[in-house]
Design an enzyme around this catalytic site. Sequence first.
Site, PDB file in Angstrom:
ATOM      1  N   HIS A 111       4.017  -8.800  13.450  1.00  0.00           N
ATOM      2  CA  HIS A 111       5.217  -8.581  14.251  1.00  0.00           C
ATOM      3  C   HIS A 111       5.065  -9.145  15.657  1.00  0.00           C
ATOM      4  O   HIS A 111       3.975  -9.161  16.207  1.00  0.00           O
ATOM      5  CB  HIS A 111       5.535  -7.084  14.325  1.00  0.00           C
ATOM      6  N   THR A 125      -2.586   2.346   3.089  1.00  0.00           N
ATOM      7  CA  THR A 125      -1.488   1.688   3.802  1.00  0.00           C
ATOM      8  C   THR A 125      -1.756   0.207   4.118  1.00  0.00           C
ATOM      9  O   THR A 125      -0.855  -0.615   4.053  1.00  0.00           O
ATOM     10  CB  THR A 125      -1.207   2.464   5.107  1.00  0.00           C
ATOM     11  N   CYS A 181       2.414 -13.548 -15.124  1.00  0.00           N
ATOM     12  CA  CYS A 181       2.005 -12.872 -16.365  1.00  0.00           C
ATOM     13  C   CYS A 181       1.207 -11.619 -16.063  1.00  0.00           C
ATOM     14  O   CYS A 181       0.843 -10.887 -16.967  1.00  0.00           O
ATOM     15  CB  CYS A 181       1.301 -13.817 -17.329  1.00  0.00           C
ATOM     16  N   CYS A 240      -1.697 -18.530 -14.100  1.00  0.00           N
ATOM     17  CA  CYS A 240      -0.488 -18.502 -13.277  1.00  0.00           C
ATOM     18  C   CYS A 240      -0.800 -18.897 -11.841  1.00  0.00           C
ATOM     19  O   CYS A 240       0.001 -19.547 -11.188  1.00  0.00           O
ATOM     20  CB  CYS A 240       0.144 -17.121 -13.283  1.00  0.00           C
ATOM     21  N   VAL A 242     -14.781  12.074   3.257  1.00  0.00           N
ATOM     22  CA  VAL A 242     -15.281  13.032   4.244  1.00  0.00           C
ATOM     23  C   VAL A 242     -14.626  14.384   3.972  1.00  0.00           C
ATOM     24  O   VAL A 242     -13.397  14.493   3.923  1.00  0.00           O
ATOM     25  CB  VAL A 242     -14.980  12.552   5.679  1.00  0.00           C
ATOM     26  N   CYS A 301      -7.418 -17.733 -14.301  1.00  0.00           N
ATOM     27  CA  CYS A 301      -6.045 -17.234 -14.156  1.00  0.00           C
ATOM     28  C   CYS A 301      -5.114 -18.433 -14.136  1.00  0.00           C
ATOM     29  O   CYS A 301      -5.172 -19.254 -13.237  1.00  0.00           O
ATOM     30  CB  CYS A 301      -5.918 -16.430 -12.863  1.00  0.00           C
TER      31      CYS A 301
HETATM   32  C1  LIG Z   1       5.873   0.218   4.083  1.00  0.00           C
HETATM   33  C2  LIG Z   1       5.071  -0.233   5.265  1.00  0.00           C
HETATM   34  C3  LIG Z   1       5.280  -1.497   5.820  1.00  0.00           C
HETATM   35  C4  LIG Z   1       4.530  -1.921   6.907  1.00  0.00           C
HETATM   36  N1  LIG Z   1       4.712  -3.185   7.369  1.00  0.00           N
HETATM   37  C5  LIG Z   1       3.946  -3.604   8.422  1.00  0.00           C
HETATM   38  C6  LIG Z   1       4.058  -4.919   8.910  1.00  0.00           C
HETATM   39  O1  LIG Z   1       4.783  -5.732   8.360  1.00  0.00           O
HETATM   40  N2  LIG Z   1       3.356  -5.285   9.991  1.00  0.00           N
HETATM   41  C7  LIG Z   1       2.525  -4.416  10.615  1.00  0.00           C
HETATM   42  O2  LIG Z   1       1.919  -4.800  11.612  1.00  0.00           O
HETATM   43  N3  LIG Z   1       2.351  -3.168  10.150  1.00  0.00           N
HETATM   44  C8  LIG Z   1       3.036  -2.752   9.073  1.00  0.00           C
HETATM   45  N4  LIG Z   1       2.872  -1.494   8.586  1.00  0.00           N
HETATM   46  C9  LIG Z   1       1.900  -0.624   9.220  1.00  0.00           C
HETATM   47  C10 LIG Z   1       0.472  -0.916   8.772  1.00  0.00           C
HETATM   48  O3  LIG Z   1       0.410  -1.145   7.414  1.00  0.00           O
HETATM   49  C11 LIG Z   1      -0.398   0.267   9.120  1.00  0.00           C
HETATM   50  O4  LIG Z   1      -0.195   0.601  10.437  1.00  0.00           O
HETATM   51  C12 LIG Z   1      -1.879  -0.025   8.958  1.00  0.00           C
HETATM   52  O5  LIG Z   1      -2.151  -0.534   7.695  1.00  0.00           O
HETATM   53  C13 LIG Z   1      -2.665   1.226   9.187  1.00  0.00           C
HETATM   54  O6  LIG Z   1      -4.007   0.965   8.953  1.00  0.00           O
HETATM   55  P1  LIG Z   1      -5.063   2.126   8.936  1.00  0.00           P
HETATM   56  O7  LIG Z   1      -6.369   1.491   8.796  1.00  0.00           O
HETATM   57  O8  LIG Z   1      -4.830   3.004  10.105  1.00  0.00           O
HETATM   58  O9  LIG Z   1      -4.686   3.035   7.707  1.00  0.00           O
HETATM   59  P2  LIG Z   1      -5.075   2.940   6.165  1.00  0.00           P
HETATM   60  O10 LIG Z   1      -4.956   1.590   5.658  1.00  0.00           O
HETATM   61  O11 LIG Z   1      -4.331   4.002   5.492  1.00  0.00           O
HETATM   62  O12 LIG Z   1      -6.614   3.297   6.190  1.00  0.00           O
HETATM   63  C14 LIG Z   1      -7.097   4.597   6.200  1.00  0.00           C
HETATM   64  C15 LIG Z   1      -8.283   4.668   5.287  1.00  0.00           C
HETATM   65  O13 LIG Z   1      -8.902   5.921   5.424  1.00  0.00           O
HETATM   66  C16 LIG Z   1      -9.337   6.370   4.171  1.00  0.00           C
HETATM   67  N5  LIG Z   1      -9.489   7.814   4.221  1.00  0.00           N
HETATM   68  C17 LIG Z   1      -8.514   8.750   4.355  1.00  0.00           C
HETATM   69  N6  LIG Z   1      -9.044   9.970   4.333  1.00  0.00           N
HETATM   70  C18 LIG Z   1     -10.381   9.838   4.195  1.00  0.00           C
HETATM   71  C19 LIG Z   1     -11.467  10.744   4.103  1.00  0.00           C
HETATM   72  N7  LIG Z   1     -11.290  12.060   4.171  1.00  0.00           N
HETATM   73  N8  LIG Z   1     -12.716  10.237   3.950  1.00  0.00           N
HETATM   74  C20 LIG Z   1     -12.928   8.900   3.879  1.00  0.00           C
HETATM   75  N9  LIG Z   1     -11.931   8.008   3.962  1.00  0.00           N
HETATM   76  C21 LIG Z   1     -10.670   8.463   4.120  1.00  0.00           C
HETATM   77  C22 LIG Z   1      -8.242   5.918   3.268  1.00  0.00           C
HETATM   78  O14 LIG Z   1      -8.668   5.848   1.923  1.00  0.00           O
HETATM   79  C23 LIG Z   1      -7.873   4.559   3.849  1.00  0.00           C
HETATM   80  O15 LIG Z   1      -8.589   3.515   3.235  1.00  0.00           O
HETATM   81  C24 LIG Z   1       3.589  -1.055   7.479  1.00  0.00           C
HETATM   82  C25 LIG Z   1       3.371   0.197   6.917  1.00  0.00           C
HETATM   83  C26 LIG Z   1       4.090   0.604   5.810  1.00  0.00           C
HETATM   84  C27 LIG Z   1       3.814   1.939   5.183  1.00  0.00           C
END
Ligand SMILES: Cc1cc2nc3c(=O)[nH]c(=O)nc-3n(C[C@H](O)[C@H](O)[C@H](O)COP(=O)(O)OP(=O)(O)OC[C@H]3O[C@@H](n4cnc5c(N)ncnc54)[C@H](O)[C@@H]3O)c2cc1C
Lengths: 414, 493, 124
Positions: free
Chosen positions: B55, B46, B453, B418, B176, B416
Amino acid sequence: MVKKDVLIIGGGPAGLAAAVKLKKLGVESILILERENHLGGILRQCIHDGFGLTRFKEALSGPEYAARFVAEVQAMDIAYETSTTVLEITADKKVTAVSQKGLQEYQAKAIILTTGCRERTRGAISIPGTRPAGVYTAGVAQAYVNLKNIMVGKRIIILGSGDIGLIMARRMTLEGAKVEAVLEILPYPSGLPRNIEQCLNDYNIPLFLSHTVTDIKGKARLEGVTVSQVDEQFKPIPGTERDYACDTLILSVGLIPENELALMAGVELDSRTKGAIVDENYQTNIEGIFAAGNALHVHDLVDYVSLEAENLAEAVAEYLRQGSLPPCPILIETDSLIGYTVPQKISGLKDFQLSLRVKKPFQNCSIQISQNGELLKAKKMRKALPAEMIQIKVIKSDFLTNEIANLRISVANS
Amino acid sequence: MTRDVRSYDVLIIGAGVVGCAVARELSRYNLKIAVLEKELDVGMETSGRNSGVLHAGFNNKPGTLMAKYCVEGCLEFDQVAKELDIPFKRTGKIVVGFTEDDKKKLYQLKEQGERNGVPGLEIIGREKIKELAPYVDGEFALYSPVTGILNPFIYTIALAENARQNGVDFYFANEVLAICLANQENQPACYQLTTTKATYIGRWLINCAGLNSDKIARMMGIDDYTIYPCRGEYFILDKKAGDYLKIPAYPVPNPKEGGLGIHLTPTIDGNVLIGPSSEYIEERDNYAATQKIMDLLLKDGSRIFPYIRREFFIRNFAGIRPKLVSEEQGGYADFVIEERTETPQAINLIGIESPGLTSALPLARKVVEMVGEKEHLKEKADFNPYRQGILCFREQPLEKKKELIEQDPNYGEIICRCETITKAEILQAIHNPLGVETLVGVKNRTRAMMGRCQGGYCQTRIAELIMQEKGKEPPEVIYARQGGNMFTGRVRD
Amino acid sequence: MENLTRNFICILCPNSCEITASFNNDGILRNIDGFSCQKGAEYVQQEIYNPRRNIATSVKVTGGELPLVSVRLTKAIPKEKIFEVMTEIKKVTLQAPVSLGDVIISNVLGLGADVIATKDVPRI
Ligand SMILES: Cc1cc2nc3c(=O)[nH]c(=O)nc-3n(C[C@H](O)[C@H](O)[C@H](O)COP(=O)(O)OP(=O)(O)OC[C@H]3O[C@@H](n4cnc5c(N)ncnc54)[C@H](O)[C@@H]3O)c2cc1C
Ligand SMILES: Cc1cc2nc3c(=O)[nH]c(=O)nc-3n(C[C@H](O)[C@H](O)[C@H](O)COP(=O)(O)OP(=O)(O)OC[C@H]3O[C@@H](n4cnc5c(N)ncnc54)[C@H](O)[C@@H]3O)c2cc1C
Ligand code: SF4
C-alpha cells in the site's frame, strides 16, 4: 531444430492410435512426445476392466488396452520420447519440449494434439467450508491408490457421479474403506448405468441424486461434510442438511480438455466442449494443427478415442500428401437439447463421423440431422443419456447436393 | 518427562511477516535469536492470507503509525525486493468511483495521502482509467502510481530465510502456552516460555503473535487488549482473467467498514483476487468460506470488473484481520507497539492489521530501536542482507533454460504442468533452509499445485518426492497443519 | 400369470441395456425382455441364479519400477466370494519383473479363475 512430418503431443490412446494409423498409411517421419515416463496416458491408472468391448470384443483393463497399442508402436518402430514435456507450440508449427536431456525445438508439418484432459477441482465449483487435507479429485485418488500404493482415507464421501468417482467408490471399498454415499447435484447420474450397477449397487453404496456438499469441516484433516438436497435451480433446500463424518471427500465433478498448448498457437476453442473447434478432418482453425481424444472433447469410452484418432490420421496423411485440406464452410448447428457436436463444421464432400451428447436423459427419442429444413437422417434410440457419447456415421450421399447450407442436429421424442 | 530448555537473547513469538521481519532486522546484531511458531511453516496465518498489495499509505489517518510506516515501507521496497530476491511490481493502483459523493471522498483521500507523504497521487477521468485498466468500470478514480504487488508468502519466507542465514533459529510446532517473568531486583529481566514442545528462556520477548497477540499479552499479565477477528474471503481467478487486469482496482472505501471494500487485485504471478469481504466472527482460526460471502464477492466484484466469469474460478481462501476495534466501533485502531514498565524487555505488537504487510520492516526497525534504547547493539561483521530465492525456470530466456538443464538435468523434468515448475525447483523447496516439510510448504515456495488443475497432475509426484527425500512413510506426509495428514497408509504393506 | 418382475442393468457392455425379467407366482422365470444381444439374456439368467463379477485390484511388487502391479481375474467369480478373493490377493508379494499376462494365483480358491497381471513392471 529437428524436422518432422508429424509431431504427436501426448502418448495416450489417442496419440498412439493416430501414430499407428499414420504409419500404416505410409507416413514415416512421426514423433510422439509424452511427458510421463511411459506411454499409455490415463489408462495406466484405470486398472478396472471394461475397455475395448467395442474394438476388441474383450473386457480388458486400461493398462492392457494401452499395452496393445504400445506394442504396435514399438513393433512398427515409431519414434517416441517419454519423460518429455511440450512447453510451447506455435501457429507455424514449431514445438518446444524439455526433458532431462535438454531443451529441444522441432519444426513439424502437422501437429496432433492428444494431450488428454484434467479434472474439475473443488475451487472451480466453489464448495464452501475449510480447506483441510483429505479432499481429492477422483483421478488423483486413483493415481495414489493404483500407481503409488498409497491409501488416501478410510471413510469416504464421493461428490459427483462421474465414472471415475463410481469406479473409485468400488476400488476403495475393495481395499477396506467405507464409502458412505455418492452425491450428485443433477437429478440423474452422470456416469454410465453399468457403473452405477456394478460399482455402487453391488456394494450397497447409496447414491443421492439432487444432493450436494454444502459445507466442508475440519481444520487440519477433513472431519465431515454437510450434505443438502437441491432444488431445480441447484440451490440447497434449507432444512435438508445432513452431516456425515468422514476423513475423505472424493470429487468426481467433471473433466476439462487440456488445451493450454492449443491456445498458445491461437487455436479457437468451443465453449461447450472446451476443446478445439474442428472440422471433419479434426483440423483446428490453425492449418496443420489437429486434435483428438479427450483433448478435443471428453469421451466416455476409449474405443471411440482410438477410432477418432484413426479417422484423424487419415486426414493428416492426406494433408501431408496434398499440402492442404478442402475448406469446410458447412457449420453444424444444434438445438438446445444437444450438448455439443464434434466436428463443428464439414466440407460436405465426404463421409464423416458425428459425435454428440444430449443435455438431458431421453427415452425413445431420435437424433435428427436436417439441412434446409429437410430431414436427412434420423437415428432412433431407446435411450439417450448425457453420460454417453452418441456416434453417428454420416454418409456423403445423405446430403443434399451442391448446397452450402448448415446442418442442424436436433433430438425429438418419438 | 524431561523437556528441552533452550536459552536465547531474544525470543520472537509468531512467524508471520512481522515476526520474520523483526527476526531479520535483529539478526544484524550480535544477538542469539529464536522464533517460536505454532504452525509448521512461516506465514500460515494472516501473512499468507491477504491481498498482497504494497500500500502507498493514503488510506490511513495522518499522524498514525499506520500512515508513517506504510509510506516508509512502500517507498523503500525496491531495495528490499532486490536484497531478498523476491518478485515485486509497482503496478500502481486505482480507486474508482461513480457518484459525486465518491468524487468528494476521492479528493479527501488524495489530500490525506499527500499529508502522509504519498507521492504522485492524481485524480483521473474515464479515459485514463480505460488506459490503465481497460476492463475496469468507473467514472473517475484516484490513481496512486507507487502502489505495488508482491507475493506475501514469498516475502515472509524470504525474510525468514535471510534471518536463518544470519543465525536465527526457527522452531515450528511450538505453540506458546505460558509465559513466566523472572524479574528479580538487580537482575536483568528474563522470560520463561513454555511451548507445546519445549521451554525457552530469553532476555527479550517480542510478541508478534498476530491474531493471538492479545492472548500472549495476557500471559504476561497485560489484559487490556482484545483482538476482534474479522474475516475476509477471496476468490482466486485463473491467469486467463489476469490478462484483463494489470493494476489493483478498488472501490471507494466505506470508512465505517474497517476494510478497503471488495477489490480486484492482480497477483504478482498473474492471477486475480476478488475480495476481501469483511465479517466479524467468533473463532480466530475459522478460515471457512461461506456460500453467502461467495455470492457477495461475485456481485460486488462484477460492479467494477464486469469481466468476471465463473470458469475463471480456481479456488477460494480467507484471511482474518486482527482488529483492535469491535464491529460496533468500526473503522481502524492504530498499530500498537509498546514495552510496558511492568513487563520490561517485552515488546508487544498488537493489532497489526492492514497495512501490516507493507509496514513489517519499518515496524521491525522500531523494535530494533526500542531494544537499542535499553542495551548497546553490536552490529555483526558478517551480516548478509542478501538472500537468494529459488530460480524460476519458466521465467528464464530460452538460452538460460538450456544452460540450466545442462547444469542440472532436473530442470528438464516438469513436475507441475500448469505453472511449469521443474523437479529442480521442487527439490530446492523440499530442502528449504527452514526445514519445512509440508506439501503446502512446497506449494508456497514454488507455485506448484497453484495452477488451474490445483495439483491434479503434480500433487502425487510432489508427495512422492517429499517421502523419498525426507525418508517418510505415507502417513507422515502433512498437507499444511499439524494433524493434517495426507494419507492413512499403504494399499499393500 | 406374470405378476413379479425384476429389473436389471446389463453390465457387460456400455449399452447398459435395461432388462426386465418376469416370474410367475411360484417364482419361476417366465420371460426376459429388453436385451440387445444374447449375452444380455445370459447375464440376467446368471444374475438371478448365481451372480458373478470380475474384480480388478493390485498386488505388491518389490524391486520394480512401480510398487504395485494391476491384476484382474480371467473370469467372473461368484459375487459373495469377492472379499475372500481379495484376502488371497493381499497375501501375495511379487519380485519384479512382472509381465502382463503372468498368472499370479491360478485357480484362486478353487473358483476356476486365475489372477493375472495386467501390466508390465520392469525391474529397476
Ligand atoms: C483480508 C486481509 C487483507 C490484507 N491485505 C493487506 C494488503 O494488501 N497489504 C498490507 O500491507 N496488509 C494487508 N493485510 C494486513 C497484513 O496481512 C497483516 O497486517 C500482516 O500479515 C500481519 O502479520 P503478523 O506477522 O502480525 O501476523 P500473522 O501473519 O498472523 O503472524 C502471527 C503468527 O503468530 C503465530 N502464533 C499465534 N499464536 C501463537 C502462539 N501462542 N505461539 C506461537 N505462535 C503463535 C501464528 O501462527 C502466526 O504465524 C491484510 C490483512 C487481511 C486479513
Ligand atoms: C479416470 C478415467 C477412467 C476411465 N474409465 C474408462 C472405462 O472404464 N472405459 C472406457 O472405455 N474408457 C474410460 N475412460 C475414458 C478413456 O480412458 C479416455 O477417454 C482416454 O484415456 C483418453 O485418451 P487420450 O489419449 O485422449 O488422453 P490421455 O489418456 O489422458 O492421454 C493424454 C496424454 O498426453 C500427455 N500430455 C499432455 N500434455 C502433454 C504435454 N504438454 N507434453 C507431453 N505430453 C503431454 C499426457 O501425459 C497423457 O499421457 C476413463 C477416463 C478416465 C480419465
Ligand atoms: S444386452 Fe448385450 S448390448 Fe445390451 S448391455 Fe448387455 S451385452 Fe451390451
